[in-house]
Motif scaffolding. Structure first.
Motif, PDB file in Angstrom:
ATOM      1  N   GLY A   1       9.946  14.396 -15.122  1.00  0.00           N
ATOM      2  CA  GLY A   1       9.681  13.291 -14.204  1.00  0.00           C
ATOM      3  C   GLY A   1      10.515  12.064 -14.531  1.00  0.00           C
ATOM      4  N   MET A   2      10.701  11.795 -15.819  1.00  0.00           N
ATOM      5  CA  MET A   2      11.517  10.657 -16.233  1.00  0.00           C
ATOM      6  C   MET A   2      12.943  10.789 -15.702  1.00  0.00           C
ATOM      7  SD  MET A   2      12.323   9.279 -20.112  1.00  0.00           S
ATOM      8  CE  MET A   2      13.268  10.736 -20.577  1.00  0.00           C
ATOM      9  N   LEU A   3      13.514  11.976 -15.842  1.00  0.00           N
ATOM     10  CA  LEU A   3      14.884  12.222 -15.361  1.00  0.00           C
ATOM     11  C   LEU A   3      14.945  12.249 -13.836  1.00  0.00           C
ATOM     12  CD1 LEU A   3      15.848  15.029 -17.904  1.00  0.00           C
ATOM     13  CD2 LEU A   3      16.417  12.596 -18.027  1.00  0.00           C
ATOM     14  N   LEU A   4      13.939  12.895 -13.218  1.00  0.00           N
ATOM     15  CA  LEU A   4      13.917  13.036 -11.762  1.00  0.00           C
ATOM     16  C   LEU A   4      13.837  11.685 -11.072  1.00  0.00           C
ATOM     17  CD1 LEU A   4      13.588  14.635  -9.109  1.00  0.00           C
ATOM     18  CD2 LEU A   4      11.138  14.789  -9.623  1.00  0.00           C
ATOM     19  N   PHE A   5      12.894  10.860 -11.477  1.00  0.00           N
ATOM     20  CA  PHE A   5      12.675   9.603 -10.761  1.00  0.00           C
ATOM     21  C   PHE A   5      13.697   8.528 -11.143  1.00  0.00           C
ATOM     22  CE2 PHE A   5       8.560  11.756 -10.478  1.00  0.00           C
ATOM     23  CZ  PHE A   5       8.469  11.817  -9.086  1.00  0.00           C
ATOM     24  N   ARG A   6      14.329   8.676 -12.306  1.00  0.00           N
ATOM     25  CA  ARG A   6      15.451   7.784 -12.610  1.00  0.00           C
ATOM     26  C   ARG A   6      16.605   8.101 -11.668  1.00  0.00           C
ATOM     27  NH1 ARG A   6      15.512   3.043 -14.426  1.00  0.00           N
ATOM     28  NH2 ARG A   6      14.003   3.716 -16.006  1.00  0.00           N
ATOM     29  N   GLY A   7      16.827   9.405 -11.453  1.00  0.00           N
ATOM     30  CA  GLY A   7      17.876   9.798 -10.515  1.00  0.00           C
ATOM     31  C   GLY A   7      17.555   9.378  -9.094  1.00  0.00           C
ATOM     32  N   LEU A   8      16.289   9.555  -8.674  1.00  0.00           N
ATOM     33  CA  LEU A   8      15.895   9.177  -7.316  1.00  0.00           C
ATOM     34  C   LEU A   8      15.966   7.658  -7.113  1.00  0.00           C
ATOM     35  CD1 LEU A   8      12.860  11.550  -6.602  1.00  0.00           C
ATOM     36  CD2 LEU A   8      15.196  11.683  -5.696  1.00  0.00           C
TER      37      LEU A   8
ATOM     38  N   ILE B   1       3.062  10.584  -7.004  1.00  0.00           N
ATOM     39  CA  ILE B   1       3.831  10.993  -8.181  1.00  0.00           C
ATOM     40  C   ILE B   1       2.881  11.395  -9.310  1.00  0.00           C
ATOM     41  CG2 ILE B   1       5.396  10.172  -9.991  1.00  0.00           C
ATOM     42  CD1 ILE B   1       6.708   8.393  -7.835  1.00  0.00           C
ATOM     43  N   GLY B   2       1.824  10.602  -9.502  1.00  0.00           N
ATOM     44  CA  GLY B   2       0.833  10.943 -10.517  1.00  0.00           C
ATOM     45  C   GLY B   2       0.149  12.265 -10.221  1.00  0.00           C
ATOM     46  N   ALA B   3      -0.122  12.511  -8.932  1.00  0.00           N
ATOM     47  CA  ALA B   3      -0.738  13.785  -8.543  1.00  0.00           C
ATOM     48  C   ALA B   3       0.217  14.950  -8.805  1.00  0.00           C
ATOM     49  CB  ALA B   3      -1.119  13.739  -7.065  1.00  0.00           C
ATOM     50  N   TRP B   4       1.506  14.733  -8.573  1.00  0.00           N
ATOM     51  CA  TRP B   4       2.527  15.752  -8.850  1.00  0.00           C
ATOM     52  C   TRP B   4       2.514  16.121 -10.337  1.00  0.00           C
ATOM     53  CZ3 TRP B   4       6.062  19.115  -6.992  1.00  0.00           C
ATOM     54  CH2 TRP B   4       7.161  19.448  -7.776  1.00  0.00           C
ATOM     55  N   HIS B   5       2.524  15.117 -11.198  1.00  0.00           N
ATOM     56  CA  HIS B   5       2.470  15.376 -12.639  1.00  0.00           C
ATOM     57  C   HIS B   5       1.146  16.026 -13.032  1.00  0.00           C
ATOM     58  CE1 HIS B   5       5.584  11.947 -13.379  1.00  0.00           C
ATOM     59  NE2 HIS B   5       6.171  13.104 -13.183  1.00  0.00           N
TER      60      HIS B   5
ATOM     61  N   ASN C   1      -4.117   8.154 -11.807  1.00  0.00           N
ATOM     62  CA  ASN C   1      -4.325   6.753 -12.192  1.00  0.00           C
ATOM     63  C   ASN C   1      -3.082   6.177 -12.863  1.00  0.00           C
ATOM     64  OD1 ASN C   1      -6.212   4.383 -12.980  1.00  0.00           O
ATOM     65  ND2 ASN C   1      -5.397   5.062 -14.939  1.00  0.00           N
ATOM     66  N   MET C   2      -2.448   6.975 -13.727  1.00  0.00           N
ATOM     67  CA  MET C   2      -1.236   6.524 -14.401  1.00  0.00           C
ATOM     68  C   MET C   2      -0.122   6.262 -13.396  1.00  0.00           C
ATOM     69  SD  MET C   2      -0.039   5.930 -17.573  1.00  0.00           S
ATOM     70  CE  MET C   2       0.620   4.415 -16.856  1.00  0.00           C
ATOM     71  N   GLY C   3      -0.037   7.094 -12.380  1.00  0.00           N
ATOM     72  CA  GLY C   3       0.973   6.900 -11.343  1.00  0.00           C
ATOM     73  C   GLY C   3       0.759   5.601 -10.577  1.00  0.00           C
ATOM     74  N   VAL C   4      -0.502   5.311 -10.252  1.00  0.00           N
ATOM     75  CA  VAL C   4      -0.817   4.078  -9.522  1.00  0.00           C
ATOM     76  C   VAL C   4      -0.499   2.852 -10.383  1.00  0.00           C
ATOM     77  CG1 VAL C   4      -2.669   2.702  -8.502  1.00  0.00           C
ATOM     78  CG2 VAL C   4      -2.572   5.160  -8.092  1.00  0.00           C
TER      79      VAL C   4
ATOM     80  N   PRO D   1       0.814  -1.229   0.000  1.00  0.00           N
ATOM     81  CA  PRO D   1       0.000   0.000   0.000  1.00  0.00           C
ATOM     82  C   PRO D   1       0.843   1.273   0.000  1.00  0.00           C
ATOM     83  CG  PRO D   1      -0.936  -1.592   1.520  1.00  0.00           C
ATOM     84  CD  PRO D   1       0.382  -2.143   1.074  1.00  0.00           C
ATOM     85  N   LEU D   2       1.969   1.270   0.721  1.00  0.00           N
ATOM     86  CA  LEU D   2       2.845   2.446   0.736  1.00  0.00           C
ATOM     87  C   LEU D   2       3.448   2.685  -0.649  1.00  0.00           C
ATOM     88  CD1 LEU D   2       4.732   2.066   4.150  1.00  0.00           C
ATOM     89  CD2 LEU D   2       2.978   3.754   3.547  1.00  0.00           C
ATOM     90  N   ALA D   3       3.813   1.602  -1.344  1.00  0.00           N
ATOM     91  CA  ALA D   3       4.370   1.738  -2.687  1.00  0.00           C
ATOM     92  C   ALA D   3       3.321   2.274  -3.660  1.00  0.00           C
ATOM     93  CB  ALA D   3       4.889   0.377  -3.163  1.00  0.00           C
ATOM     94  N   LEU D   4       2.088   1.785  -3.548  1.00  0.00           N
ATOM     95  CA  LEU D   4       1.006   2.275  -4.411  1.00  0.00           C
ATOM     96  C   LEU D   4       0.688   3.736  -4.114  1.00  0.00           C
ATOM     97  CD1 LEU D   4      -1.419  -0.798  -4.369  1.00  0.00           C
ATOM     98  CD2 LEU D   4       0.193  -0.148  -6.155  1.00  0.00           C
ATOM     99  N   LEU D   5       0.739   4.103  -2.838  1.00  0.00           N
ATOM    100  CA  LEU D   5       0.522   5.505  -2.457  1.00  0.00           C
ATOM    101  C   LEU D   5       1.611   6.386  -3.046  1.00  0.00           C
ATOM    102  CD1 LEU D   5      -0.995   7.655  -0.843  1.00  0.00           C
ATOM    103  CD2 LEU D   5       0.409   7.040   1.159  1.00  0.00           C
ATOM    104  N   THR D   6       2.833   5.887  -3.071  1.00  0.00           N
ATOM    105  CA  THR D   6       3.942   6.631  -3.689  1.00  0.00           C
ATOM    106  C   THR D   6       3.647   6.898  -5.157  1.00  0.00           C
ATOM    107  OG1 THR D   6       5.542   5.611  -2.173  1.00  0.00           O
ATOM    108  CG2 THR D   6       6.411   6.596  -4.198  1.00  0.00           C
TER     109      THR D   6
END
Length: 387
Positions: free
Chosen positions: A130-137, A108-112, A288-291, A99-104
């Motif tokens: 986002g592609m560059l940011l989350f690849r780095g993270l 992220i989807g809400a951020w976009h 939805n895309m983020g989830v 659930p924590l991973a799905l919330l993450t």
């Protein structure tokens, strides 16, 4: 025959995808000596492409609204890394970590969605960032290392099969029972839908064509069942994919919110004048895309049994290609979940078939690129004909 020709002409995109998929199966069956249709290979095809199918379902909704998401591969990798830290390093229960991973993924989807829907920044720029940011993270989260192995409970959905309650020897009997119920349910649904359409004076196909359709689909389901039942049965991931396809098909076809998604993509200004809150629709499409990106990342990590910084490479391109090949228009307003599924299967079949034949990854990428270009060209030519 005339009725069949008219039906195919009115549904040229839908039948074109099905014919293309059937043609690929036939071609690779001949070229691989039937290996492509072996029970083991069909199972691998489902498991290896499950995460692309999940992403394609979300991507088709994004594309229907006239937007794009280039970050899904990086988001999937990042969520997989988060799951790795939670499950392996912190040793949390899967019932807390998932659930924590799905919330993450939702956050992220809400951020976009916030930047795209409310701040009016083009989706291409936001999701590229986002592609560059989350690849780095992802690399920061993992410290550049691979985390493994995951707990057995976490790997169940992505890599395990349902148990045979009937303890069959040669065949997985539970799979046969499930398939029999599914075929019967499909036939009953189609008959009831046809009767309802007749009562509402909606035109339907002739009795002969209707029966032929039922028989053909039933035979395809029987053939698929025989292949799966002769190996290890149905994997858990198959039921997740089935639930997603049916659920999102119902959402897009039978709900007001689903029709709003098409309205925003077809003509956003007209949709706003009709009372559709286009900003809200786009925001929730990206949530939805983020989830779904999170679900894809979890499935990939579970099947790989590791969280790695290289996860999710080019997932976004495969998801976009699957949606477009499946009939989604990059200008918005057109596309279906079933089409995205067929598109993902076509892409997966290309990869799988060429790998069995020993075709190099360089030629695989080139051929997939030409298939994608052909799908877009077909869409444009078809639209020009309609005009």
């Amino acid at each position: 025959m005339n009725e069949l020709k008219k039906l195919m002409k009115n549904n040229i995109e839908k039948f074109g995808m099905v014919i293309a998929l059937a043609g690929l199966i036939l071609i690779f069956s001949v070229l691989t000596g039937g290996t492509i249709l072996s029970p083991l290979n069909i199972t691998n095809l489902i498991m290896q492409n499950s995460y692309i199918i999940i992403l394609a379902i979300g991507m088709v909704l994004v594309i229907i609204t006239g937007e794009i998401d280039l970050s899904v591969g990086s988001v999937a990798a990042f969520v997989g890394a988060v799951a790795g830290v939670l499950l392996i390093n912190l040793e949390l229960s899967v019932y807390i970590a998932i659930p924590l991973a799905l919330l993450t993924g939702a956050l992220i989807g809400a951020w976009h969605g916030f930047w795209i829907a409310y701040m009016k920044i083009p989706a291409f720029i936001v999701t590229l960032a986002g592609m560059l940011l989350f690849r780095g993270l992802t690399m920061v989260t993992l410290g550049g290392r691979t985390l493994a192995p995951f707990p057995a409970e976490f790997r169940t959905i992505s890599s395990q099969f349902i148990d045979d309650w009937f303890n069959g020897n040669e065949y997985h009997l539970l799979t046969i029972v499930i398939a029999a119920v599914a075929i019967l349910s499909y036939v009953v649904y189609e008959v009831m839908r046809r009767r309802k359409n007749i009562e509402l004076n909606i035109s339907v196909e002739s009795n002969g064509l209707f029966i032929a359709k039922l028989v053909f689909i039933a035979l395809v389901m029987v053939a698929f069942t025989e292949r799966m039942a002769s190996y290890a049965g149905l994997p858990y991931i198959f039921f997740l994919l089935l639930a997603l396809v049916l659920g999102y098909t119902f959402f897009t076809n039978k709900t007001v919110s689903g029709r709003h998604v098409y309205a925003v993509g077809g003509n956003e200004k007209a949709a706003q004048l009709s009372g559709v809150k286009s900003q809200k629709v786009k925001f929730w499409v990206f949530v939805n895309m983020g989830v779904l990106s999170a679900v894809s990342g979890l499935m990939f990590a579970g099947r790989l049994n590791a969280a790695t910084p290289q996860a999710g490479q080019l997932f976004e391109l495969d998801a976009i290609a699957a949606a477009v090949i499946g009939g989604a228009s990059l200008t918005g307003g057109a596309g279906t979940v079933v089409g995205a599924l067929i598109g993902a299967l076509i892409m997966g079949l290309l990869d799988n078939g060429m790998s069995i034949m020993g075709v190099g990854i360089d030629w695989q990428q080139a051929i997939k690129a030409l298939v994608l270009l052909g799908a877009v060209a077909f869409d444009i030519i078809n639209k020009n004909k309609k005009k």
